[in-house]
Design an enzyme around this catalytic site. Structure first.
Site, PDB file in Angstrom:
ATOM      1  N   CYS A   9       0.812  -1.226   0.000  1.00 24.01           N
ATOM      2  CA  CYS A   9       0.000   0.000   0.000  1.00 24.01           C
ATOM      3  C   CYS A   9       0.843   1.273   0.000  1.00 24.01           C
ATOM      4  O   CYS A   9       0.358   2.347  -0.350  1.00 24.01           O
ATOM      5  CB  CYS A   9      -0.956  -0.002   1.184  1.00 24.01           C
ATOM      6  N   HIS A  43      -3.436   7.269   2.144  1.00 26.06           N
ATOM      7  CA  HIS A  43      -3.803   5.932   1.684  1.00 26.06           C
ATOM      8  C   HIS A  43      -5.192   5.628   2.244  1.00 26.06           C
ATOM      9  O   HIS A  43      -5.461   5.836   3.422  1.00 26.06           O
ATOM     10  CB  HIS A  43      -2.790   4.907   2.185  1.00 26.06           C
ATOM     11  N   ASN A  61     -10.128   0.025  -0.370  1.00 27.36           N
ATOM     12  CA  ASN A  61      -8.661   0.068  -0.320  1.00 27.36           C
ATOM     13  C   ASN A  61      -8.104  -0.483  -1.629  1.00 27.36           C
ATOM     14  O   ASN A  61      -8.222  -1.680  -1.901  1.00 27.36           O
ATOM     15  CB  ASN A  61      -8.190  -0.755   0.882  1.00 27.36           C
TER      16      ASN A  61
HETATM   17  O1  UT7 Z   1      -3.887  -1.190   3.444  1.00 27.07           O
HETATM   18  C1  UT7 Z   1      -3.063  -1.724   4.420  1.00 27.07           C
HETATM   19  C2  UT7 Z   1      -3.467  -1.282   5.725  1.00 27.07           C
HETATM   20  N1  UT7 Z   1      -4.654  -2.010   6.151  1.00 27.07           N
HETATM   21  C3  UT7 Z   1      -5.364  -1.458   7.080  1.00 27.07           C
HETATM   22  O2  UT7 Z   1      -5.061  -0.363   7.456  1.00 27.07           O
HETATM   23  C4  UT7 Z   1      -6.484  -2.235   7.717  1.00 27.07           C
HETATM   24  C5  UT7 Z   1      -6.500  -1.929   9.179  1.00 27.07           C
HETATM   25  N2  UT7 Z   1      -7.539  -2.583   9.914  1.00 27.07           N
HETATM   26  C6  UT7 Z   1      -8.858  -2.266   9.836  1.00 27.07           C
HETATM   27  O3  UT7 Z   1      -9.224  -1.442   9.035  1.00 27.07           O
HETATM   28  C7  UT7 Z   1      -9.821  -2.898  10.794  1.00 27.07           C
HETATM   29  O4  UT7 Z   1      -9.087  -3.586  11.800  1.00 27.07           O
HETATM   30  C8  UT7 Z   1     -10.808  -3.864  10.123  1.00 27.07           C
HETATM   31  C9  UT7 Z   1     -11.793  -3.070   9.293  1.00 27.07           C
HETATM   32  C10 UT7 Z   1     -10.071  -4.856   9.265  1.00 27.07           C
HETATM   33  C11 UT7 Z   1     -11.609  -4.635  11.182  1.00 27.07           C
HETATM   34  O5  UT7 Z   1     -12.237  -3.760  12.066  1.00 27.07           O
HETATM   35  P1  UT7 Z   1     -12.165  -4.025  13.636  1.00 27.07           P
HETATM   36  O6  UT7 Z   1     -12.987  -2.994  14.271  1.00 27.07           O
HETATM   37  O7  UT7 Z   1     -10.716  -4.113  13.990  1.00 27.07           O
HETATM   38  O8  UT7 Z   1     -12.911  -5.412  13.773  1.00 27.07           O
HETATM   39  P2  UT7 Z   1     -12.341  -6.823  14.254  1.00 27.07           P
HETATM   40  O9  UT7 Z   1     -11.423  -7.422  13.254  1.00 27.07           O
HETATM   41  O10 UT7 Z   1     -11.838  -6.679  15.650  1.00 27.07           O
HETATM   42  O11 UT7 Z   1     -13.691  -7.661  14.279  1.00 27.07           O
HETATM   43  C12 UT7 Z   1     -14.791  -7.306  15.110  1.00 27.07           C
HETATM   44  C13 UT7 Z   1     -15.926  -8.277  14.853  1.00 27.07           C
HETATM   45  C14 UT7 Z   1     -15.505  -9.734  14.951  1.00 27.07           C
HETATM   46  O12 UT7 Z   1     -16.552 -10.442  15.581  1.00 27.07           O
HETATM   47  P3  UT7 Z   1     -16.450 -10.850  17.145  1.00 27.07           P
HETATM   48  O13 UT7 Z   1     -15.222 -11.677  17.234  1.00 27.07           O
HETATM   49  O14 UT7 Z   1     -16.344  -9.554  17.867  1.00 27.07           O
HETATM   50  O15 UT7 Z   1     -17.725 -11.591  17.343  1.00 27.07           O
HETATM   51  C15 UT7 Z   1     -15.403 -10.152  13.501  1.00 27.07           C
HETATM   52  O16 UT7 Z   1     -15.647 -11.535  13.345  1.00 27.07           O
HETATM   53  O17 UT7 Z   1     -16.456  -8.087  13.532  1.00 27.07           O
HETATM   54  C16 UT7 Z   1     -16.489  -9.355  12.856  1.00 27.07           C
HETATM   55  N3  UT7 Z   1     -16.256  -9.120  11.442  1.00 27.07           N
HETATM   56  C17 UT7 Z   1     -17.250  -8.885  10.566  1.00 27.07           C
HETATM   57  N4  UT7 Z   1     -18.582  -8.823  10.706  1.00 27.07           N
HETATM   58  C18 UT7 Z   1     -19.319  -8.561   9.613  1.00 27.07           C
HETATM   59  C19 UT7 Z   1     -15.084  -9.064  10.788  1.00 27.07           C
HETATM   60  N5  UT7 Z   1     -15.285  -8.796   9.490  1.00 27.07           N
HETATM   61  C20 UT7 Z   1     -16.621  -8.690   9.324  1.00 27.07           C
HETATM   62  C21 UT7 Z   1     -17.436  -8.409   8.215  1.00 27.07           C
HETATM   63  N6  UT7 Z   1     -18.776  -8.348   8.404  1.00 27.07           N
HETATM   64  N7  UT7 Z   1     -16.948  -8.195   6.984  1.00 27.07           N
END
Ligand code: UT7
Length: 319
Positions: A114, A246, A276
């Site tokens: 990225c 980004h 992204n």
């Molecule tokens: O380009 C390179 C750089 N990349 C980035 O900068 C990405 C950085 N990270 C992020 O943007 C975020 O961490 C994410 C968007 C990937 C995830 O958001 P989060 O608030 O960190 O969520 P999480 O991964 O902690 O997941 C929270 C919950 C989980 O459920 P439980 O375990 O709390 O029951 C996941 O299973 O959300 C669930 N979950 C989803 N639910 C519905 C994860 N993905 C999804 C989804 N739809 N697509």
């Protein structure tokens, strides 16, 4: 007077097919509300048959050349930032070169995921200042849809395909790239990577990410490198007209701007429309804001990105 690398024109290209969160939710266990609340993403473009990293990159380049009023034959250097090349080799930069009808120039790919566009811009800046070329194309082009695991809802909803390009030239004066800083920390390889490659599995592999960990590092690294680069240019954050970040997650954009004390309306946001697009996201956002009239000649821009490696970087540019 100082010789500086200036941006002469910008361009971008997106695949025809635009996919909403609701459409994704038909095949992936997710919802529009979750995606918007956690990322700010509403749409992404997904490449169809015949749309590739090189074809999108060539289209973005044509538009940038047109905006710059530069003929393709004047280009002496092409640097393409991509992690999703058409083939393992040759460099997709050479495919774009051929597509643009340029018989001879320097052309190669840069791979910093990225952060790739920031790396490519800095390489081209130094090669222009070093006399290798007078005019260059720097492109970020990606088709991440082709390395996504469509069964992994934690990653597949986050990415899209697209390309952005800038034509660079050299000028004496105050305009141009004032400072760039690039970083890498290979100890963080396993937080964001692809689980395949020619030398290991002989496959292309799929993207894997520990999102929450990447998020935490992103805010810290991005605000630090923006401050470092502004300092190198002898400027403070109060001098910034536009941040072109980004586009990974709206929450990262908001948190980084807040950390630097920048007003949210100074931050160009396209993640809602494009998701992204990895190395394409900064030049895509730049072109969007140039074409809609927000970014004007003389504005002070900060371009920044962070991605797999980890790699991260920023450039301060007087447009
Ligand atoms: O380009 C390179 C750089 N990349 C980035 O900068 C990405 C950085 N990270 C992020 O943007 C975020 O961490 C994410 C968007 C990937 C995830 O958001 P989060 O608030 O960190 O969520 P999480 O991964 O902690 O997941 C929270 C919950 C989980 O459920 P439980 O375990 O709390 O029951 C996941 O299973 O959300 C669930 N979950 C989803 N639910 C519905 C994860 N993905 C999804 C989804 N739809 N697509």
């Amino acid at each position: 007077m100082t010789l500086r690398t200036v941006i002469l024109g910008t361009g971008s290209a997106l695949p025809t097919r635009r996919v909403s969160n609701d459409e994704l939710a038909e095949t992936v266990d997710t919802s529009h509300d979750w995606i918007v609340e956690r990322t700010g993403i509403h749409f992404r473009h997904i490449a169809g048959e015949g749309e590739t990293t090189a074809s999108l990159g060539a289209e973005a380049s044509r538009r940038a050349l047109e905006a710059a009023g530069v003929d393709a034959t004047e280009i002496g250097l092409i640097v393409l930032a991509t992690s999703t090349p058409d083939q393992t080799f040759p460099a997709s930069a050479t495919l774009i070169q051929a597509e643009l009808g340029i018989d001879d120039c320097t052309a190669f790919d840069v791979q910093a995921v990225c952060s790739g566009f920031l790396y490519a811009l800095s390489v081209a800046d130094n090669m222009i200042k070093g006399g290798v070329a007078q005019k260059a194309l720097v492109i970020g082009s990606e088709t991440f849809s082709r390395i996504l695991d469509w069964e992994d809802r934690g990653t597949c909803v986050l990415f899209g395909d697209g390309a952005g390009a800038v034509v660079l030239g050299a000028e004496e004066g105050d305009r141009g790239i004032l400072a760039s800083k690039l970083h890498a920390d290979g100890r963080q390889n396993q937080l964001l990577y692809v689980d395949g490659g020619p030398s290991t599995t002989q496959t292309v592999g799929k993207l894997r990410m520990q999102g929450r960990e990447v998020f935490r590092h992103a805010v810290v690294n991005l605000s630090a490198v923006m401050t470092e680069t502004l300092e190198a240019a002898g400027l403070g954050s109060d001098a910034v007209d536009w941040v072109i970040p980004h586009q990974a997650n709206k929450r990262i954009l908001d948190a980084t701007a807040k950390k630097l004390g920048l007003a949210p309306e100074r931050v160009i946001v396209t993640v809602d429309q494009h998701a992204n697009t990895s190395a394409a996201s900064v030049p895509l956002a730049l072109d969007t804001a140039v074409r809609d009239g927000r970014i004007r000649r003389g504005d002070l821009l900060v371009l920044e990105a962070m991605g797999g490696g980890f790699t991260w970087g920023a450039s301060v540019v007087r447009y």
